[in-house]
Design a protein around this motif. Structure first.
Motif, mmCIF file in Angstrom:
data_model
loop_
_atom_site.group_PDB
_atom_site.id
_atom_site.type_symbol
_atom_site.label_atom_id
_atom_site.label_comp_id
_atom_site.label_asym_id
_atom_site.label_seq_id
_atom_site.Cartn_x
_atom_site.Cartn_y
_atom_site.Cartn_z
ATOM 1 N N LEU A 1 0.806 -1.224 0.000
ATOM 2 C CA LEU A 1 0.000 0.000 0.000
ATOM 3 C C LEU A 1 0.836 1.269 0.000
ATOM 4 O O LEU A 1 0.356 2.332 -0.411
ATOM 5 N N ALA B 1 -5.372 0.542 7.027
ATOM 6 C CA ALA B 1 -6.022 -0.241 5.970
ATOM 7 C C ALA B 1 -5.774 -1.732 6.168
ATOM 8 O O ALA B 1 -6.673 -2.564 5.986
ATOM 9 N N ASN C 1 -12.788 -3.239 5.958
ATOM 10 C CA ASN C 1 -11.802 -3.094 4.892
ATOM 11 C C ASN C 1 -12.348 -2.216 3.767
ATOM 12 O O ASN C 1 -11.645 -1.337 3.251
ATOM 13 N N ALA D 1 -11.001 1.440 2.486
ATOM 14 C CA ALA D 1 -10.460 1.487 1.130
ATOM 15 C C ALA D 1 -11.291 2.342 0.193
ATOM 16 O O ALA D 1 -10.944 2.511 -0.983
ATOM 17 N N TYR E 1 -8.551 4.924 -0.585
ATOM 18 C CA TYR E 1 -8.277 4.689 0.834
ATOM 19 C C TYR E 1 -8.516 5.937 1.675
ATOM 20 O O TYR E 1 -7.756 6.262 2.572
ATOM 21 N N ALA F 1 -8.924 5.094 5.390
ATOM 22 C CA ALA F 1 -7.655 4.797 6.050
ATOM 23 C C ALA F 1 -6.875 6.082 6.338
ATOM 24 O O ALA F 1 -6.308 6.255 7.423
#
Length: 896
Positions: free
Chosen positions: A296, A315, A736, A740, A754, A757
């Motif tokens: 990432l 994330a 998740n 994301a 993301y 995150a």
């Protein structure tokens, strides 16, 4: 003369028999009786001689026999039916596909250092691996889209034998993957797929990827024994749990980092959905989170998301689940921090010798730091890293969940152990693997074949209704047949063991009378660490001898188990047990069977009337061996530990009393051994031998029926996997996706991925930077008397300082409940207060709310402030709490 090179020449199957190859390479045959029977019929003698292994069978069966089968219309019809049944199993709608009330994960990656699928694929050492194998099988039966990830050990775990003196001896047969039910994962050009990790000194560690097919579930296994590696790198996957500390670290780096890369390769080549959830089965695979952070933090043009470390961490955490299996700190892998530093400062994605891109080594070290009071700052703790990298975590029984919350409490300072965010899902076992066909046939006659299959897969109580209709005589006759089956198996194994120990044939006439199919049979089989107390039964050897040789109510005991090769203490326990069992006076009543594995277990669990388990409480995380015995109608005789503490009901077996808190180990063992003897002598044996006029032990049979109908649905891996899906996998996938999610600032603007995150990481950074100044400054209550009555209400007014944080960033709570003599609150209830007005000039806020006095007796309350955000999985996630000044010494507000 020794060969300089070894390889396997595979049989070319005639065209009509091609489906046999497909059936052999799908390990569903290991739990599907009809497919196993089909392979047996190819050549019964060869089937037995190859260890009931379809791949080896097809490798050695004669060409003449294959030609005959290719012309045998009856066999070809059976082959066609078996092949079609497998196709239906692989493509049909299962339980998972029928769930429409929530969006479930597209795929889950399940990482484990060992997998016990079948004895013909010996990649397991004990309960952790068997549990992992049962997890994959149950996921396949339910249609859960899991990808298994492990290592392929060229020597597997050791084979056990005994010396003449009863000392454990180990050997490590070389496994040829070409003789196993696996196939190489290959690139589109046919070349083997590989993953690579950089090592210190410019070296690299490469591994090829073998694929085993476990029903619907692919299992990827990494193998470093390839020519591209130097000799040290080739040996990384030599054997399960072998080598020293650095060797073990390399195995765990390959499993975690290499495993993620293998999953990406597999999904790219097969079109399989990329996992939304990553499940690490114990801490061995914890480095998978580091690799996913690296992915990432790569720039977008390099296939990454361009996140900074903190956003990438959030994330990764959202979609990660960590399952702990150990109830003691000594069971956790810990490495010298300097060794971890050396490897992660030089690891690159393709062995370039450059640092792991985007992952600073100091941040990696912080993930595994033992930064709590009493922790060792020189060590890197794999379980600590696993918990820091996972937003969700669980133990494997209710009791183990409690033990885990206490053991890892230091990671969440300021919170009581009960609030530590580690839940529990009790393990289960795969019914089709562990239930003897005799039991299935008997149940199917009453419930119907389709219903009993559904009952074994789903683990729903209503599907087990109807077992009461089975006659007592049928149950008893089934139990006797299973006991006789075990006796025959045990006699053959004990004879082979004595021959291996050097005994002459003339010395072994007694083995034909070892055990008796009509005697109460107790089983004890497991790994042999000291806490499982293999030799507790020998504490009073004369009393045990009396139970074995009782004139009217004798017992017999079958024992098996392996000690770790480096555990001389465990080997000494085995030798002590073997010495007792070698005594000519009792050797027909107690035997030790070496080389405990899945094949032996398949006869041992069904054949025992009673399954014995006597660990030191609470050191048995779950203990699934007793579950397998219960599925076959055996009654458990166990310490209240692991799953038995949860599901013992007084009618499905017996609980061995424990001397918890006794500081003298000898005294504790003496007390508990005496309790064990008393139970066997005064309760277990009398009930077994209490027969009516028809020769039936009615009360015993009643317990067997009760065990099958009540424990049957509970102990199933199908029930376990459904709980993982509903309670952990689905929430992890939802989290998740939330982290994301993409955001477009305006039409035509650049898409930002993301966003969740990034938002959560920035929010946590802001909270942590200000938290040291957040405090509860004043608490007062109105409306109560000195002795308030039940049902009355206090109005609480609380003054807090938030140091520039907004009330939306926090939750101000009243925590209340019963108090003991030390004013410690139990039976806790929490109520959130609301801000009553805006902050004053000094940044103070006033909160108010009611506190209802809903219970009598000693009562107390306190106030605390917790961080609050919609993307947090739980209120303790940051490990931050602010409390009134008089409690401030109890929490320093730092997530350790």
């Amino acid at each position: 003369m020794k060969a300089i090179r070894r390889f396997t020449v595979r049989t070319v199957l005639p065209e009509p028999l091609q489906a046999l190859g497909e059936l052999a390479l799908n390990l569903r045959w290991s739990w599907h009786p009809e497919t196993r029977e089909l392979f047996r019929s190819v050549d019964p003698e060869v089937w037995e001689s190859t260890g009931c292994d379809p791949v080896r069978l097809l490798g050695v069966v004669s060409g003449q026999r294959l030609a005959a089968l290719a012309a045998d219309r009856r066999f070809l019809r059976r082959l066609h039916d078996a092949h079609e049944d497998l196709r239906d199993y692989l493509t049909g709608t299962r339980w998972y596909q029928q769930q429409s009330d929530r969006e479930l994960p597209r795929a889950i990656a399940y990482f484990s250092p060992e997998f016990g699928i079948t004895a013909t694929l010996p990649q397991y050492s004990g309960g952790l691996g068997i549990l992992a194998g049962d997890h994959l099988k149950a996921a396949s039966d339910l249609g859960v889209p899991i990808i298994g990830v492990g290592l392929l050990y060229r020597h597997g775990y050791f084979r056990q034998s005994l010396s003449r003196e009863g000392w454990q001896q180990e050997r490590y047969p070389l496994l040829d993957p070409n003789e196993l039910a696996v196939s190489l994962l290959r690139e589109e050009d046919g070349s083997p797929c590989t993953v690579a990790l950089g090592l210190p000194g410019g070296r690299s560690l490469q591994a090829q990827i073998w694929r085993a097919q476990v029903g619907r579930v692919p299992l990827l296994m990494l193998d470093s024994d390839i020519e591209e590696n130097d000799s040290r790198a080739r040996d990384v996957t030599d054997r399960l749990y072998g080598g020293g500390s650095e060797h073990r670290l390399l195995q765990e780096m390959l499993l975690g980092i290499g495993g993620v890369r293998a999953v990406r390769t597999f999904c790219r080549l097969t079109g399989h959905a990329d996992p939304e959830v990553f499940h690490t089965n114990e801490g061995h695979a914890g480095f998978l989170g580091v690799e996913r952070i690296r992915e990432l933090t790569r720039p977008a043009e390099d296939g990454g998301a361009g996140l900074d470390f903190d956003a990438a961490l959030e994330a990764v955490r959202a979609g990660t689940l960590f399952t702990t299996h150990t109830p003691v700190p000594a069971g956790i892998d810990r490495f010298d921090r300097s060794v971890v530093h050396r490897h992660f400062a030089t690891d690159g994605p393709v062995g370039s010798g450059e640092p792991l891109g985007g992952v600073p080594v100091d941040r990696v070290l912080a993930l595994g730091a033992e930064s709590w009071p009493g922790g060792d700052p020189a060590l890197f703790n794999m379980a600590a890293m696993g918990l820091r990298l996972a937003q969700r975590a669980n133990g494997v029984s209710l009791l183990h969940g409690q033990v885990s919350r206490s053991m890892f409490n230091g990671l969440w300072p300021g919170f009581d152990a009960a609030e530590v965010p580690i839940t529990s899902i009790t393990n289960g076992v795969h019914a089709a693997t562990w239930i003897d066909p005799e039991v299935v046939r008997l149940a199917a006659r009453e419930l119907g074949a389709e219903r009993i299959e559904d009952a074994m897969v789903l683990g729903e109580s209503r599907r087990w209704d109807g077992l009461d209709a089975i006659a007592d005589g049928e149950i008893w006759e089934m139990r006797r047949r299973l006991r006789a089956q075990l006796v025959d198996e045990a006699r053959a194994r004990v004879r082979a063991s004595w021959r291996q120990r050097g005994a002459a044939v003339a010395e072994l006439g007694w083995t034909g009378d070892a055990l008796d199919p009509d005697v109460l049979t107790i089983g004890f089989a497991r790994r042999v660490p000291s806490y499982k107390r293999l030799t507790l039964m020998l504490r009073d050897a004369e009393r045990l001898r009396g139970l074995l040789l009782h004139a009217t109510r004798p017992i017999q005991i079958v024992v098996a188990g392996k000690a770790h090769p480096a555990d001389d203490g465990g080997k000494a326990l085995i030798q002590k047990l073997v010495a007792f069992a070698d005594d000519p006076e009792v050797r027909h009543r107690i035997i030790f069977l070496p080389d405990y594995d899945m094949d032996m277990a398949a006869k041992l669990y069904p054949g025992c009337d009673v399954w014995l388990n006597n660990p030191l409480r609470p050191l048995e995380a779950c203990g699934t061996s007793g579950m397998k015995a219960a599925l076959n109608g055996a009654l458990n005789l166990s310490v209240l530990d692991g799953w038995w503490d949860e599901w013992f009901d007084g009618s499905n077996g017996w609980a061995i009393p424990t001397a918890d808190g006794e500081p003298d180990e000898d005294r504790r063992d003496e007390i508990e051994a005496a309790a064990l003897y008393d139970l066997i002598e005064h309760q277990v044996a009398p009930r077994f031998y209490d027969r009516d006029a028809h020769g039936l032990p009615r009360r015993w049979i009643q317990m067997v029926r009760h065990t099958l109908s009540t424990l049957g649905p509970k102990v199933l891996a199908g029930r376990m996997v459904r709980e993982y899906v509903e309670r952990l996998y689905a929430p992890a996938a939802e989290a998740n996706r939330a982290l994301a999610a993409e955001r477009v600032a305006a039409p035509g603007a650049v898409v930002t991925a993301y966003c969740g995150a990034r938002e959560l990481a920035e929010w946590k950074s802001r909270i942590r930077s200000r938290w040291s100044q957040v405090r509860v400054e004043h608490v007062e209550a109105a409306g109560g008397a000195d002795a308030p009555e039940l049902g009355s209400t206090l109005t609480l007014r609380v003054q807090v300082r938030l140091d520039g944080l907004d009330p939306s960033d926090v939750d101000v709570q009243v925590v209340s409940g019963r108090v003991d003599d030390a004013d410690v609150i139990s039976d806790v209830a929490t109520v959130s207060l609301k801000p009553a007005d805006r902050a004053d000039v000094d940044g103070r806020w006033r909160y108010e709310g009611p506190l209802e006095l809903s219970r009598t007796g000693p009562f107390g309350y306190t106030v605390r402030i917790l961080p609050s955000h919609r993307l947090l999985a739980n209120e303790a996630e940051l490990g931050l709490v602010a409390v009134p000044a008089e409690m401030a010494g109890l929490a320093d507000g730092v997530l350790r």
